[in-house]
Write an enzyme that holds these catalytic residues in place. Structure first.
Site, short mmCIF file in Angstrom:
data_model
loop_
_atom_site.label_atom_id
_atom_site.label_comp_id
_atom_site.label_asym_id
_atom_site.label_seq_id
_atom_site.Cartn_x
_atom_site.Cartn_y
_atom_site.Cartn_z
N ASP A 150 2.07 -22.63 -34.18
CA ASP A 150 0.73 -22.69 -34.76
C ASP A 150 0.83 -23.46 -36.07
O ASP A 150 1.75 -23.25 -36.85
CB ASP A 150 0.22 -21.26 -35.03
N LYS A 192 -12.72 -30.87 -24.74
CA LYS A 192 -12.14 -29.83 -23.89
C LYS A 192 -12.24 -30.22 -22.41
O LYS A 192 -11.38 -29.84 -21.60
CB LYS A 192 -12.84 -28.48 -24.13
N TYR A 220 -17.01 -31.65 -28.97
CA TYR A 220 -16.12 -30.53 -28.65
C TYR A 220 -16.09 -30.31 -27.14
O TYR A 220 -15.02 -30.18 -26.54
CB TYR A 220 -16.60 -29.27 -29.37
N LEU A 273 -3.42 -22.34 -26.21
CA LEU A 273 -4.66 -21.94 -26.90
C LEU A 273 -4.95 -22.81 -28.12
O LEU A 273 -6.04 -22.73 -28.67
CB LEU A 273 -4.60 -20.47 -27.35
N PHE A 333 -7.00 -16.10 -33.63
CA PHE A 333 -7.65 -14.84 -33.30
C PHE A 333 -7.24 -14.35 -31.90
O PHE A 333 -6.67 -13.27 -31.75
CB PHE A 333 -9.17 -15.05 -33.44
N ILE A 334 -7.45 -15.16 -30.89
CA ILE A 334 -7.14 -14.72 -29.52
C ILE A 334 -5.62 -14.76 -29.27
O ILE A 334 -5.05 -13.84 -28.69
CB ILE A 334 -7.88 -15.58 -28.48
N THR A 342 -7.31 -33.31 -32.42
CA THR A 342 -6.50 -32.12 -32.17
C THR A 342 -6.57 -31.72 -30.70
O THR A 342 -5.56 -31.43 -30.06
CB THR A 342 -7.01 -30.93 -33.01
#
Ligand code: UDP
Length: 328
Positions: free
Chosen positions: A39, A161, A157, A84, A19-20, A103
């Site tokens: 991707d 990050k 999550y 991203l 999306f971004i 991931t």
């Protein structure tokens, strides 16, 4: 940076079909950059970049960022990296934490390692989930993090990050790698999918389909939704400003809205009238929506003073306009 984007600098975007990432690719191409996207289409989709494939300055590879040979070649050929690629979405995190943790941590490690090998400037896209369930309003970049126990999948999550941020900052300090980190608060706009939990596309889709909007909890929890076009402008601005290197920035809107008010605003936009409880929206307990014992944060507001001081960025698009764009 040697070349600017308008002079044709070559940007690598990991997660560029998301999306971004796809909006970022579009914006960089419009400025004159050469853009390569990698991707694996796990949460992104090819339709997001299909309209770009014939652009002479656009290249892509459908592959994972942990594929070392591919990443090595791509990183060696680009000027700068926008990282991203990540597993995102609260629903996905609760459903498949192994995938999310692997991931995010292994993927970012692979990208940073390649960036360090060729000393390429890299912007890491992080998240407001970093702050966890801290109750401070607003959140500043140096605030403490408050997380729940490891038995609650949601917090994995935030930690995955955070490891990415630690690693990026460590590469910057240890080997002088030019690293910029931005923490995106709730971001929304055209092309966002509600498949992984994101509230705005879910609500708009429910409203368009004539279904009742699913408000989790009592709807008093609030968020600040920033338009993806504003976010892309922030990301590019941070990449271009040398003063941002080695720093962390919040990126988000400061226009706060409760989730119930959001549901009502979506009904007003899509159905052109005031919302009726029961018919237009229903309340769903968190444990039913996610998992037993799910913890949500009551408010999440960014302090955006730092990015305003360093690059002069402020969001420009109001939420009402964003809802119109998503509905369209
Ligand atoms: N939410 C909701 N209904 C939905 C999806 C989400 O009420 O169908 C709520 C969710 O519980 C949270 C807020 O909307 O309080 C924002 O959720 P999202 O997953 O978009 O982002 P978060 O801020 O949780 O990362």
């Amino acid at each position: 940076m040697v070349k600017s984007f308008s002079q044709g600098a070559h940007a690598l975007i990991t997660g560029g079909a998301g999306f971004i990432g796809s909006h970022l690719a579009e914006s960089l191409l419009a400025q004159g950059a050469e853009v390569t996207v990698i991707d694996d289409l796990s949460t992104g989709c090819f339709e997001n970049i299909q309209h770009l494939v014939d652009h002479p300055q656009f290249h892509f590879a459908i592959d994972t960022i942990t594929h070392t040979l591919v990443m090595d070649r791509m990183v060696s050929q680009c000027d700068v990296i926008f990282h991203l690629a990540a597993a995102v979405g609260v629903e996905l995190i609760v459903r498949d934490p192994v995938h999310v943790i692997e991931t995010n941590i292994l993927g970012s490690h692979a990208v940073l390692e390649a960036a360090a090998r060729y000393r390429k400037k890299i912007l890491l896209v992080s998240t407001s989930e970093i702050y966890g369930k801290a109750t401070k309003v607003p959140f500043s970049e140096d605030d403490d993090r408050v997380l729940g126990p490891t038995t609650k999948a949601r917090w994995s999550y935030s930690d995955s990050k955070a490891i990415d941020e630690f690693l990026g900052l460590a590469y910057h300090r240890k080997v002088g790698l030019p690293v910029v980190i931005c923490r995106l608060f709730n971001t929304t706009g055209p092309r966002q999918t509600g498949q992984y939990g994101m509230v705005v596309p879910r609500f708009v889709k429910q409203a368009l389909n004539g279904d009742p909007i699913t408000v989790y909890g009592d709807g008093s929890q609030s968020r600040c939704f920033c338009n993806v076009h504003d976010v892309v402008r922030a990301i590019i601005g941070l990449m271009q400003n040398p003063a941002a290197i080695g720093e962390v920035f919040n990126v988000g809107s400061t226009e706060e809205i409760s989730i119930l008010e959001l549901a009502q605003a979506v009904i007003r936009e899509v159905r052109g009238r005031e919302a009726i409880e029961g018919a237009d929206y229903v309340f769903i307990p968190y444990e039913e929506a996610y998992e037993p014992g799910f913890e949500d944060m009551a408010r999440r507001v960014p302090d955006t003073g730092k990015i305003r001081r360093v690059i002069g960025w402020e969001p420009e698009i109001p939420l009402a306009e964003t809802l119109r764009q998503v509905a369209a």
